[in-house]
Design a protein around this motif. Structure first.
Motif, mmCIF file in Angstrom:
data_model
loop_
_atom_site.group_PDB
_atom_site.id
_atom_site.type_symbol
_atom_site.label_atom_id
_atom_site.label_comp_id
_atom_site.label_asym_id
_atom_site.label_seq_id
_atom_site.Cartn_x
_atom_site.Cartn_y
_atom_site.Cartn_z
ATOM 1 N N HIS A 1 0.817 -1.221 0.000
ATOM 2 C CA HIS A 1 0.000 0.000 0.000
ATOM 3 C C HIS A 1 0.848 1.268 0.000
ATOM 4 N N GLU A 2 2.064 1.187 -0.488
ATOM 5 C CA GLU A 2 2.925 2.367 -0.573
ATOM 6 C C GLU A 2 2.333 3.379 -1.547
ATOM 7 N N ARG A 3 2.603 4.643 -1.277
ATOM 8 C CA ARG A 3 2.101 5.721 -2.127
ATOM 9 C C ARG A 3 3.265 6.491 -2.756
ATOM 10 N N ASN A 4 2.986 7.062 -3.923
ATOM 11 C CA ASN A 4 4.004 7.853 -4.601
ATOM 12 C C ASN A 4 3.988 9.289 -4.060
ATOM 13 N N ALA A 5 4.798 10.154 -4.646
ATOM 14 C CA ALA A 5 4.913 11.543 -4.165
ATOM 15 C C ALA A 5 3.599 12.310 -4.278
ATOM 16 N N LYS A 6 2.709 11.890 -5.180
ATOM 17 C CA LYS A 6 1.413 12.553 -5.344
ATOM 18 C C LYS A 6 0.342 11.988 -4.413
ATOM 19 N N GLY A 7 0.722 10.986 -3.598
ATOM 20 C CA GLY A 7 -0.226 10.389 -2.670
ATOM 21 C C GLY A 7 -1.042 9.253 -3.249
ATOM 22 N N ASN A 8 -0.741 8.856 -4.486
ATOM 23 C CA ASN A 8 -1.462 7.751 -5.122
ATOM 24 C C ASN A 8 -0.759 6.430 -4.832
ATOM 25 N N TYR A 9 -1.538 5.359 -4.739
ATOM 26 C CA TYR A 9 -0.939 4.041 -4.546
ATOM 27 C C TYR A 9 -0.134 3.659 -5.778
ATOM 28 N N TYR A 10 1.009 3.037 -5.563
ATOM 29 C CA TYR A 10 1.791 2.543 -6.692
ATOM 30 C C TYR A 10 1.007 1.475 -7.446
ATOM 31 N N CYS A 11 0.313 0.622 -6.695
ATOM 32 C CA CYS A 11 -0.453 -0.468 -7.303
ATOM 33 C C CYS A 11 -1.915 -0.336 -6.914
ATOM 34 N N LYS A 12 -2.793 -0.316 -7.901
ATOM 35 C CA LYS A 12 -4.219 -0.109 -7.660
ATOM 36 C C LYS A 12 -4.918 -1.329 -7.073
ATOM 37 N N HIS A 13 -4.257 -2.486 -7.047
ATOM 38 C CA HIS A 13 -4.898 -3.709 -6.576
ATOM 39 C C HIS A 13 -4.951 -3.819 -5.054
ATOM 40 N N LEU A 14 -4.273 -2.932 -4.364
ATOM 41 C CA LEU A 14 -4.306 -2.853 -2.900
ATOM 42 C C LEU A 14 -4.170 -4.215 -2.222
ATOM 43 N N GLY A 15 -3.035 -4.807 -2.441
ATOM 44 C CA GLY A 15 -2.723 -6.074 -1.811
ATOM 45 C C GLY A 15 -1.260 -6.109 -1.431
ATOM 46 N N ALA A 16 -0.719 -7.302 -1.391
ATOM 47 C CA ALA A 16 0.696 -7.499 -1.105
ATOM 48 C C ALA A 16 1.136 -8.758 -1.834
ATOM 49 N N ALA A 17 2.427 -8.822 -2.162
ATOM 50 C CA ALA A 17 2.931 -9.963 -2.930
ATOM 51 C C ALA A 17 4.324 -10.353 -2.479
ATOM 52 N N CYS A 18 4.687 -11.580 -2.813
ATOM 53 C CA CYS A 18 6.058 -12.039 -2.632
ATOM 54 C C CYS A 18 6.335 -13.131 -3.648
ATOM 55 N N ASP A 19 7.597 -13.422 -3.835
ATOM 56 C CA ASP A 19 8.035 -14.523 -4.675
ATOM 57 C C ASP A 19 8.786 -15.487 -3.768
ATOM 58 N N PHE A 20 8.582 -16.770 -3.985
ATOM 59 C CA PHE A 20 9.264 -17.768 -3.177
ATOM 60 C C PHE A 20 9.449 -19.045 -3.972
ATOM 61 N N LYS A 21 10.328 -19.879 -3.460
ATOM 62 C CA LYS A 21 10.603 -21.175 -4.053
ATOM 63 C C LYS A 21 10.520 -22.221 -2.949
ATOM 64 N N ILE A 22 9.992 -23.366 -3.289
ATOM 65 C CA ILE A 22 10.032 -24.512 -2.392
ATOM 66 C C ILE A 22 11.130 -25.422 -2.919
ATOM 67 N N VAL A 23 12.216 -25.535 -2.169
ATOM 68 C CA VAL A 23 13.387 -26.288 -2.600
ATOM 69 C C VAL A 23 13.008 -27.752 -2.868
ATOM 70 N N GLY A 24 13.381 -28.215 -4.048
ATOM 71 C CA GLY A 24 13.165 -29.600 -4.411
ATOM 72 C C GLY A 24 11.751 -29.937 -4.868
ATOM 73 N N VAL A 25 10.913 -28.917 -5.031
ATOM 74 C CA VAL A 25 9.526 -29.152 -5.442
ATOM 75 C C VAL A 25 9.262 -28.394 -6.736
ATOM 76 N N ASP A 26 8.678 -29.072 -7.700
ATOM 77 C CA ASP A 26 8.286 -28.477 -8.966
ATOM 78 C C ASP A 26 7.305 -27.327 -8.688
ATOM 79 N N SER A 27 7.556 -26.177 -9.258
ATOM 80 C CA SER A 27 6.691 -25.002 -9.029
ATOM 81 C C SER A 27 5.257 -25.238 -9.464
ATOM 82 N N ARG A 28 5.040 -26.137 -10.402
ATOM 83 C CA ARG A 28 3.669 -26.447 -10.816
ATOM 84 C C ARG A 28 2.898 -27.120 -9.681
ATOM 85 N N LYS A 29 3.578 -27.920 -8.892
ATOM 86 C CA LYS A 29 2.949 -28.540 -7.724
ATOM 87 C C LYS A 29 2.616 -27.474 -6.681
#
Length: 136
Positions: A56-84
């Motif tokens: 929910h960070e905002r830019n200098a104009k006070g607008n959200y950088y992302c309009k979807h108003l959520g949060a995200a991350c990237d991760f890997k499960i070692v030794g597990v196919d990402s499709r699983k």
């Protein structure tokens, strides 16, 4: 802050419970505006307007950088196919998932208004609807 907590409770804790903390490797998390400036100096592939790493960070104009108003991350499960991993994520309250390859990290987001979309990124980094359903 609440979006990050919701991401943790709704997605990350169930993933860790399913695959084990010892196998969970966070590869990209929250991205502040200062980190974004640093990463963009190398013309990174970050798309701040849609990927929700800025939460929910905002830019200098006070607008959200992302309009979807959520949060995200990237991760890997070692030794597990990402499709699983995606197969499991589909059972959770996710907003969007990005698939980059069976041995790559998975991007997942949480939003207060989930879109429930899964995207596969080609070698040229072009998104297309994910169609590689892999069940184990």
């Amino acid at each position: 802050m609440q979006a990050l907590i919701n991401l943790e409770v709704s997605i990350l804790i169930p993933v860790i419970d399913r695959f084990g903390a010892e196998n969970f490797k966070l590869t990209y998390g929250f991205c502040s505006k200062d980190l974004l400036k640093f990463l963009n100096r190398d013309k990174s592939r970050i798309c701040i307007k849609v990927d929700q790493h800025a939460a929910h960070e905002r830019n200098a104009k006070g607008n959200y950088y992302c309009k979807h108003l959520g949060a995200a991350c990237d991760f890997k499960i070692v030794g597990v196919d990402s499709r699983k991993v995606i197969g499991f994520l589909r059972t959770l309250n996710y907003d969007s998932i990005y698939y980059y390859g069976k041995d790559k990290s998975v991007h997942v987001s949480w939003s207060q208004s989930p879109r429930r979309k899964i995207w596969e990124f080609t070698v040229q980094n072009t998104p297309k609807p994910y169609s590689n359903y892999y069940w184990v």
